[in-house]
Design a protein around this motif. Structure first.
Motif, short mmCIF file in Angstrom:
data_model
loop_
_atom_site.label_atom_id
_atom_site.label_comp_id
_atom_site.label_asym_id
_atom_site.label_seq_id
_atom_site.Cartn_x
_atom_site.Cartn_y
_atom_site.Cartn_z
N THR A 80 14.81 -21.15 -35.85
CA THR A 80 13.54 -21.37 -36.54
C THR A 80 12.41 -21.12 -35.56
O THR A 80 12.42 -21.65 -34.44
CB THR A 80 13.47 -22.80 -37.10
OG1 THR A 80 14.48 -22.98 -38.10
CG2 THR A 80 12.11 -23.05 -37.74
N ALA B 73 15.75 -26.17 -38.52
CA ALA B 73 14.64 -26.13 -39.47
C ALA B 73 14.05 -27.53 -39.67
O ALA B 73 12.81 -27.70 -39.73
CB ALA B 73 15.12 -25.56 -40.81
N ILE C 196 5.91 -21.60 -39.91
CA ILE C 196 7.32 -21.79 -39.57
C ILE C 196 8.16 -20.85 -40.43
O ILE C 196 7.96 -20.76 -41.65
CB ILE C 196 7.76 -23.25 -39.81
CG1 ILE C 196 6.88 -24.21 -39.02
CG2 ILE C 196 9.23 -23.44 -39.44
CD1 ILE C 196 7.17 -25.68 -39.30
N ASN C 197 9.13 -20.19 -39.79
CA ASN C 197 10.06 -19.31 -40.51
C ASN C 197 11.42 -19.38 -39.84
O ASN C 197 11.51 -19.56 -38.63
CB ASN C 197 9.54 -17.87 -40.51
CG ASN C 197 10.40 -16.95 -41.37
OD1 ASN C 197 10.95 -17.39 -42.40
ND2 ASN C 197 10.52 -15.70 -40.97
N SER C 198 12.46 -19.23 -40.63
CA SER C 198 13.84 -19.28 -40.13
C SER C 198 14.56 -17.98 -40.44
O SER C 198 14.28 -17.34 -41.47
CB SER C 198 14.61 -20.46 -40.75
OG SER C 198 13.96 -21.68 -40.50
N THR D 213 12.00 -11.96 -38.33
CA THR D 213 11.76 -13.40 -38.53
C THR D 213 10.54 -13.86 -37.73
O THR D 213 9.74 -14.67 -38.20
CB THR D 213 13.00 -14.20 -38.09
OG1 THR D 213 14.11 -13.81 -38.90
CG2 THR D 213 12.78 -15.69 -38.23
N LEU E 119 5.45 -23.12 -44.36
CA LEU E 119 6.79 -22.69 -44.01
C LEU E 119 7.30 -21.75 -45.08
O LEU E 119 6.86 -21.77 -46.24
CB LEU E 119 7.74 -23.88 -43.87
CG LEU E 119 7.94 -24.79 -45.09
CD1 LEU E 119 9.37 -25.34 -45.08
CD2 LEU E 119 6.96 -25.97 -45.03
N THR F 97 13.00 -21.13 -44.42
CA THR F 97 13.02 -22.42 -43.73
C THR F 97 13.31 -23.55 -44.70
O THR F 97 14.08 -24.47 -44.40
CB THR F 97 11.68 -22.67 -43.02
OG1 THR F 97 11.44 -21.63 -42.06
CG2 THR F 97 11.68 -24.02 -42.31
N SER G 9 16.84 -23.79 -45.40
CA SER G 9 17.65 -24.20 -44.24
C SER G 9 17.57 -25.69 -43.95
O SER G 9 18.30 -26.20 -43.10
CB SER G 9 17.20 -23.42 -42.99
OG SER G 9 17.38 -22.03 -43.18
#
Length: 393
Positions: free
Chosen positions: A211, A277, A312-314, A336, A356, A360, A363
């Motif tokens: 993440t 995450a 935020i990104n996963s 990502t 997000l 995310t 996850s």
């Protein structure tokens, strides 16, 4: 904790080395001082000088003759034979085995003469000869053992000195490695430093699911336009220090790089845990709370509050050292990362603080109250992006 433990181990090893070194030095000094006090001087290689050997041999011969005279006067007093070991030991220890043998032969002859001239008549004339031969053999054994002991003692001192030097070199090497680890950890974070050192300078990386979080301080340029450079640095360091504490100390993230007035943090890059995450979202929530406390202090001192944006990104990325063997950087590469940066910028458009991605959200392993926002089109992504923000954001 690991750094403090390593320091304590190094300090204990250093104290052990110093103790051994003092012991070796003390042993060496004690072995030289008695002979130096009597005029015998050792060379640096633990060998007596030729002058000392000659003086010792001469003194041993004179002492042997004096003991032979006493032996003759006392009249076959066998107890006197033990004193013949004094000149033999002196010659063997200082001058060497050959001189010890010569003095031993002289002592055996003197004992034979004393036994023959002053003693009673033996039943067999060869008994004095036998006694002299046995004494000489005994003197040879003593001389041999004494010189072997001196040589073994010297070899032991050399071995201890070499082992001590090796221990010192190892301690210094470990200190330097620990210094490099701490220094590198200050620039890239202790967890990333461990990974860099473990890779041993190799370029490349591995694919991992992590993440990624981007944090940006809003209106930083306008805020610092009237400040002097050192005031800008002080303000930036104070703000980022509080955020780093939240990300790395409280939630186990890794600050991968500082981006002027913001930073990129990674979660899950240093372990196989699957709750990265959750940790990232919790860190984002605590960053907002930390910012509220920081702004309270700023307002109390008459300064403007700070606003930030968090994205935020996963997803899967390549984690490793990127660049060339001459210049490398430990980072993450992949779409990502790009999307996380774009999501952070969307906070300005949507008027939010924390956003997000759907990846995310999917996850997350713990339930969070999230609110879906309108689809947003971003550069580099074909489909409109689904974003979410916590209800408290």
């Amino acid at each position: 904790m690991c750094a403090r433990t390593s320091e304590r181990v190094l300090e204990a090893a250093s104290r052990s080395f110093e103790h051994v070194n003092r012991s070796v030095n003390g042993l060496s000094k004690r072995s030289v001082k008695p002979f130096r006090a009597r005029g015998f001087v050792m060379k640096p290689g633990r060998e007596f000088s030729s002058r000392s050997k000659l003086a010792a041999t001469t003194a041993a011969l004179v002492l042997a003759i004096a003991l032979g005279y006493v032996d003759y006067v006392t009249g076959r007093e066998w107890a006197i034979s033990a004193f013949y070991l004094l000149p033999i030991s002196l010659a063997a220890w200082v001058a060497g085995r050959a001189s010890g043998f010569i003095v031993g032969a002289l002592c055996a002859c003197l004992a034979f003469l004393s036994d023959t001239l002053s003693g009673p008549a033996y039943q067999h004339p060869l008994i004095p000869v036998w006694n002299a031969v046995m004494l000489f053999v005994f003197f040879v054994v003593v001389c041999w053992l004494l010189t072997d002991f001196r040589r073994s003692r010297y070899q032991l001192e050399q071995t201890v000195a070499h082992r001590t030097a090796a221990l010192k070199a190892e301690i210094e090497e470990r200190k330097q490695l620990e210094h490099v680890r701490r220094t590198l950890g200050l620039h890239v974070g202790p967890k990333v430093a461990e990974q860099i050192l473990a890779r041993n300078g190799r370029v490349g990386g591995t694919e991992q699911r992590v993440t990624v979080m981007f944090v940006d301080i809003r209106s930083f340029t306008a805020r610092t336009a009237h400040l002097k450079p050192h005031d800008v640095v002080r303000f930036l360091n104070g703000s980022l220090h509080a955020m780093v504490q939240v990300v790395e100390i409280e939630h186990g993230g890794v600050i991968n790089k500082f981006l002027g007035d913001g930073f990129m943090a990674l979660f899950g890059v240093d372990s196989d845990q699957h709750d990265h995450a959750d940790k990232a979202l919790a860190a984002g929530h605590d960053l907002k709370r930390k910012l509220e406390r920081l702004n309270s202090d700023l307002i109390r001192h008459g300064e403007k509050p700070i606003r930030i944006g968090i994205g935020i990104n996963s997803g899967r990325v390549i984690v490793g050292s990127i660049g060339s063997p001459e210049r490398m950087e430990f980072t993450v590469i992949g779409n990502t990362v790009n999307i996380a940066s774009r999501i952070q910028a969307l906070n300005k458009t949507l008027g939010t603080t924390l956003l997000l991605s759907r990846a995310t959200r999917d996850s997350l392993r713990q339930p969070f109250s999230l609110r879906a926002l309108p689809l947003q089109s971003i550069e580099g992504v074909e489909r409109p992006l689904e974003t979410f923000t916590p209800d408290y954001a």
